[in-house]
Design a protein around this motif. Structure first.
Motif, mmCIF file in Angstrom:
data_model
loop_
_atom_site.group_PDB
_atom_site.id
_atom_site.type_symbol
_atom_site.label_atom_id
_atom_site.label_comp_id
_atom_site.label_asym_id
_atom_site.label_seq_id
_atom_site.Cartn_x
_atom_site.Cartn_y
_atom_site.Cartn_z
ATOM 1 N N SER A 419 1.010 -1.147 0.268
ATOM 2 C CA SER A 419 0.019 -0.058 0.081
ATOM 3 C C SER A 419 0.911 1.228 0.031
ATOM 4 O O SER A 419 0.449 2.159 -0.682
ATOM 5 C CB SER A 419 -0.972 -0.047 1.145
ATOM 6 N N ALA A 420 1.940 1.108 0.837
ATOM 7 C CA ALA A 420 2.899 2.237 0.795
ATOM 8 C C ALA A 420 3.467 2.551 -0.443
ATOM 9 O O ALA A 420 3.550 3.811 -0.864
ATOM 10 C CB ALA A 420 3.906 2.238 1.918
ATOM 11 N N LEU A 421 3.943 1.668 -1.137
ATOM 12 C CA LEU A 421 4.661 1.702 -2.368
ATOM 13 C C LEU A 421 3.584 2.136 -3.569
ATOM 14 O O LEU A 421 4.067 3.177 -4.269
ATOM 15 C CB LEU A 421 5.117 0.262 -2.805
ATOM 16 N N LEU A 422 2.358 1.656 -3.602
ATOM 17 C CA LEU A 422 1.538 2.243 -4.669
ATOM 18 C C LEU A 422 0.725 3.649 -4.313
ATOM 19 O O LEU A 422 0.519 4.200 -5.209
ATOM 20 C CB LEU A 422 0.595 1.142 -4.716
ATOM 21 N N ASP A 423 0.966 4.133 -3.003
ATOM 22 C CA ASP A 423 0.440 5.410 -2.522
ATOM 23 C C ASP A 423 1.588 6.206 -2.828
ATOM 24 O O ASP A 423 1.219 7.660 -2.447
ATOM 25 C CB ASP A 423 -0.027 5.375 -1.066
ATOM 26 N N ASP A 424 2.705 5.987 -3.365
ATOM 27 C CA ASP A 424 3.911 7.016 -3.595
ATOM 28 C C ASP A 424 4.530 6.796 -4.871
ATOM 29 O O ASP A 424 4.122 5.805 -5.470
ATOM 30 C CB ASP A 424 4.772 6.799 -2.249
ATOM 31 N N GLN A 441 9.753 -7.225 -5.909
ATOM 32 C CA GLN A 441 11.096 -6.906 -5.834
ATOM 33 C C GLN A 441 11.005 -5.466 -5.184
ATOM 34 O O GLN A 441 12.088 -5.504 -4.285
ATOM 35 C CB GLN A 441 11.682 -6.878 -7.202
ATOM 36 N N ARG A 442 10.296 -4.812 -5.450
ATOM 37 C CA ARG A 442 10.488 -3.474 -4.598
ATOM 38 C C ARG A 442 10.165 -3.710 -3.115
ATOM 39 O O ARG A 442 10.482 -3.090 -2.122
ATOM 40 C CB ARG A 442 9.225 -2.553 -5.135
ATOM 41 N N VAL A 443 8.819 -4.724 -2.657
ATOM 42 C CA VAL A 443 8.659 -4.884 -1.406
ATOM 43 C C VAL A 443 9.856 -5.504 -0.728
ATOM 44 O O VAL A 443 10.362 -5.056 0.107
ATOM 45 C CB VAL A 443 7.707 -6.116 -1.406
#
Length: 799
Positions: A419-424, A441-443
């Motif tokens: 959620s934090a990745l997609l919200d930014d 990979q980003r997680v």
């Protein structure tokens, strides 16, 4: 209404704090941005000689500095709607100030609509003050009208100094970072004071900084100002230069209103803005770069004249200036409305009874309702479900909140990170076309299970902080024990909870995918996900002709089935499979247009299977059945008898057999499921079954299958022409025959084709005695010369 710098944000609340009508209640000030909320609270606290959190505090999505002594609370706009849901009367609040209402953000419009509805519904005396820096006062005055008429408008001219506006024509092939940098260098050379530069986004800020750093004099600092940056970097950009140093502050439109960047006497305006916009085809909201409005240009220029005469460089022509929109469209008319629709459904008041400056567009609202129902946040009556109420408590888009709310305890922390990745913005930097798409990979990078040379360390730290905050709000424990393998197997399974409509299946070509709804999308064929059977595409980019996957995760069919539950359609079909030439029972599991899996199981004999087999025979016009020469002969003999005695003989023509298959063939189809089975059916027996015992004997007597000549082998009688059944026979086999061959008790003469010893036609006759006495002598002479070894008697009636 007052221009930037007039003191709206920081002076008005302090001035109203001790008004008798406030009755010692609190003042809420709504700011459109977190940075503005922090800065306003700090400024007011400084004016009072206090620390933030005493008389003046602030609360954003990520921070809360409010105590029991706080009388002025500076909030980001979304906080108000959450409070209204739990306390519609806003107990203890006397005034709500909507700052910078001209920006027309979605939370402003929603918060204002809900507060106005609450004032009319609940016992509350909360007052509303709308503050703006642009002349739209009449619209807000009418919206805030009560029984006494439109709301009063208070205007302050503030204190501003003359601005020297200079237009710098940008050529078509000028790169933005180059023309901006050259203008900044010219201003540093010719003008005094710090420079505030307005750019549309952090990417443009970074590119301009990269161009400037090697070129600016040593006493000039190049600073960045954007909401996504760390607080320390934001504060450095806001504070005035020390001594003889000068600053160039590269900013998004965050510095356009609410914030004061000290020491600025020069503004360079790129004339661009980044605004959210909904693509109705995909249902996505994307940030697009647009030409800024005239109102925005005036506000930006005004930043140069706060404390002394200033200079504003506009990177467009004077002619173009007059063609720009006065104001950009309200955000609520441009963006994805899932959050809005869920908020309004939870509030309960029908949309038509709420007051909006611009009502949510019906088409966008319908799309939002469809999405929320797909996520099971609204039921079919658009009432909020229990899951919907859970998601409303999370500071996330409904899609991401659904993922967090539905995740299991072992996966919940991963859901927070996703959620934090997609919200930014993406933590991987570089050319978008060169970056990997794998979200797992980003997680792993954020959780320090994996490293990548293009990862932005500040971005990774910010995502980790944001994920931790989401976990705190959702009562989820941070899990430090996750392995790399577990992360890569679970991200896709979680992501599909948020984006069930973005499930995609690979086509035959690597990197080419088809979405659940049927549209196509793609990624680079060399991408690590290009060969996956199923992916969830969380980030799609492109136009209507070509939608490219930017961030996605892989999953398998079982993940889809487990996550989507009722959305998975299971069909079991028993049908004829032309490739297998067999009846098959095929069980298929689908989501939309995507086939998750398919199983073929053994077919058991049943009336349904028999009906399918009969349909197959009809469609193929009896060809699956074994109509060999003996069967065709029998069929023709029966039709011959029907022709000469129609009353008692069945119609066994192909057309009649096709029309009556259930009557004559079904008893012979038991256990038949394939073409191979059909080929073994005794069709002759089936046709005989249509005849009575006596008819069978009569058939063999009156229409025998073969003709037995005086000598030689029997020959099959061809009954295809009922009026003239025929045989083809060597003439030697008929020597000694005095009468013509007949059937039907000598009632129907056979058409006889006489053959040579080489089975070549000699003559056709229906009068054998006449042939013997007539043309035989000439035939004999011809044949004796060609076939001397065979008998050619002068009198063929003798054996």
């Amino acid at each position: 209404m007052a221009p930037p710098g007039a003191g709206k944000t920081t002076v008005v609340p302090l001035r109203l704090l001790h008004e008798p009508w406030l009755n010692d209640k609190r003042i809420l000030i709504l700011e459109p941005r977190r940075l503005a909320a922090r800065a306003a609270a700090r400024r007011m606290a400084d004016l009072l000689g206090e620390q933030v959190g005493q008389m003046v505090g602030y609360q954003t999505r990520d921070e809360r500095h409010i105590s029991s002594n706080t009388r002025i609370e500076v909030l980001t706009e979304g906080i108000l709607t959450r409070r209204l849901h739990t306390d519609p009367s806003l107990e203890g609040v006397g005034l709500v100030i909507f700052d910078e209402v001209h920006e027309r953000n979605v939370p402003t419009d929603i918060g204002l609509a809900l507060l106005l509805d609450a004032r009319g519904t609940f016992d509350t005396d909360v007052r509303i003050l709308a503050m703006s820096a642009t002349p739209q006062a009449e619209k807000f005055s009418a919206l805030l009208a009560d029984t006494q008429g439109p709301a009063p408008v208070i205007t302050s001219d503030g204190r501003s100094f003359p601005i020297d506006v200079r237009y710098v024509q940008r050529q078509r092939n000028d790169r933005l970072e180059n023309i901006v940098s050259s203008t900044i260098l010219e201003a540093l050379k010719n003008d005094a004071g710090d420079v505030l530069v307005f750019l549309p986004g952090i990417g443009e800020i970074n590119r301009v900084r990269d161009v400037l750093l090697p070129l600016v004099p040593p006493h000039v600092d190049v600073l960045r100002l954007a909401g996504a940056l760390a607080f320390t970097e934001q504060d450095a950009a806001l504070n005035a230069s020390s001594g003889s140093r000068r600053r160039v502050v590269l900013s998004t439109d965050i510095a356009e209103t609410s914030l004061t960047v000290s020491g600025v006497h020069i503004v360079v305006d790129a004339g661009l803005a980044r605004t959210p916009k909904l693509d109705p085809r995909t249902g996505l909201t994307e940030l697009v770069t647009v030409t800024s409005s005239r109102a925005s240009a005036d506000q930006r220029s005004g930043r140069a004249g706060r404390v002394a005469p200033g200079i504003a460089y506009r990177l467009w022509s004077r002619i173009e200036d007059s063609t720009r929109l006065a104001h950009l469209p309200a955000e609520i008319t441009q963006v994805d409305l899932c959050g809005v629709a869920l908020e309004l459904a939870a509030w309960g008041t029908p949309l038509e009874h709420l007051k909006f400056l611009d009502a949510p567009p019906p088409r966008a609202l319908r799309l939002a309702h469809d999405t929320l129902q797909m996520l099971h946040l609204l039921d079919h009556n658009t009432h909020v479900t229990e899951l919907g109420h859970q998601t409303l408590r999370l500071p996330l888009h409904p899609r991401l909140a659904t993922m967090v709310a539905r995740s299991t305890s072992s996966d919940a922390w991963i859901a927070c990170v996703i959620s934090a990745l997609l919200d930014d913005r993406d933590i991987l930097r570089g050319r978008p076309d060169s970056l990997p798409t794998d979200l797992a990979q980003r997680v792993a990078i954020v959780l320090e299970n994996e490293h990548h040379p293009d990862a932005d360390r500040n971005g990774v730290r910010r995502i980790m902080e944001r994920a931790t905050d989401i976990a705190r709000r959702a009562n989820i424990e941070v899990d430090d024990s996750l392995t790399l393998a577990h992360i890569h197997t679970r991200v896709g399974a979680l992501l599909v909870l948020a984006y069930p409509d973005r499930l995609a299946m690979r086509r035959a070509t690597a990197g080419q995918f088809v979405l659940r709804a049927g549209g196509g999308t793609w990624m680079d064929a060399k991408d690590s996900l290009a060969h996956e059977q199923f992916i969830v595409a969380a980030d799609l980019d492109g136009d209507r002709k070509s939608t490219r996957i930017r961030r996605a995760a892989a999953l398998d069919a079982n993940d889809v089935i487990l996550a989507l539950g009722d959305d998975v359609e299971t069909t079991t079909v028993t049908e004829w499979d032309s490739k297998r030439s067999d009846v098959v029972t095929r069980t298929t599991r689908k989501v939309g247009s995507l086939v998750l899996d398919e199983r073929i199981i053994a077919t058991q004999p049943s009336p349904e299977v028999t009906a399918i087999v009969m349909r197959h025979i009809v469609i193929n016009k009896l060809s699956p059945l074994n109509f060999d020469s003996d069967v065709r002969s029998l069929q023709q003999r029966i039709m011959f008898m029907r022709h000469h005695n129609s009353g008692s003989w069945p119609d066994v023509s192909d057309s009649a057999l096709l029309a009556t298959i259930p009557d004559w063939l079904e008893p012979f189809l038991s256990g038949c499921t394939s073409n191979a089975d059909l080929a073994h059916i005794d069709i002759g027996m089936a046709l005989h079954a249509l005849l009575s015992w006596d008819a069978g004997i009569e058939l063999d007597t009156l229409a025998p299958a073969v003709f037995e000549p005086p000598t030689g082998r029997t020959v099959t009688i061809d009954y295809s022409e009922p009026d003239a059944p025929a045989i083809a026979i060597r003439v030697q086999s008929l020597f000694g025959l005095l009468t013509h061959p007949c059937v039907m008790n000598n009632a129907v003469a056979l058409k006889v084709q006489l053959l040579s010893p080489a089975d070549r036609p000699i003559q056709v006759t229906s009068d054998l005695p006449g042939f013997w006495t007539g043309s035989w002598s000439q035939v004999r002479k011809d044949m004796a010369g060609r076939y001397p070894k065979h008998p050619w008697p002068i009198d063929p009636t003798l054996r």
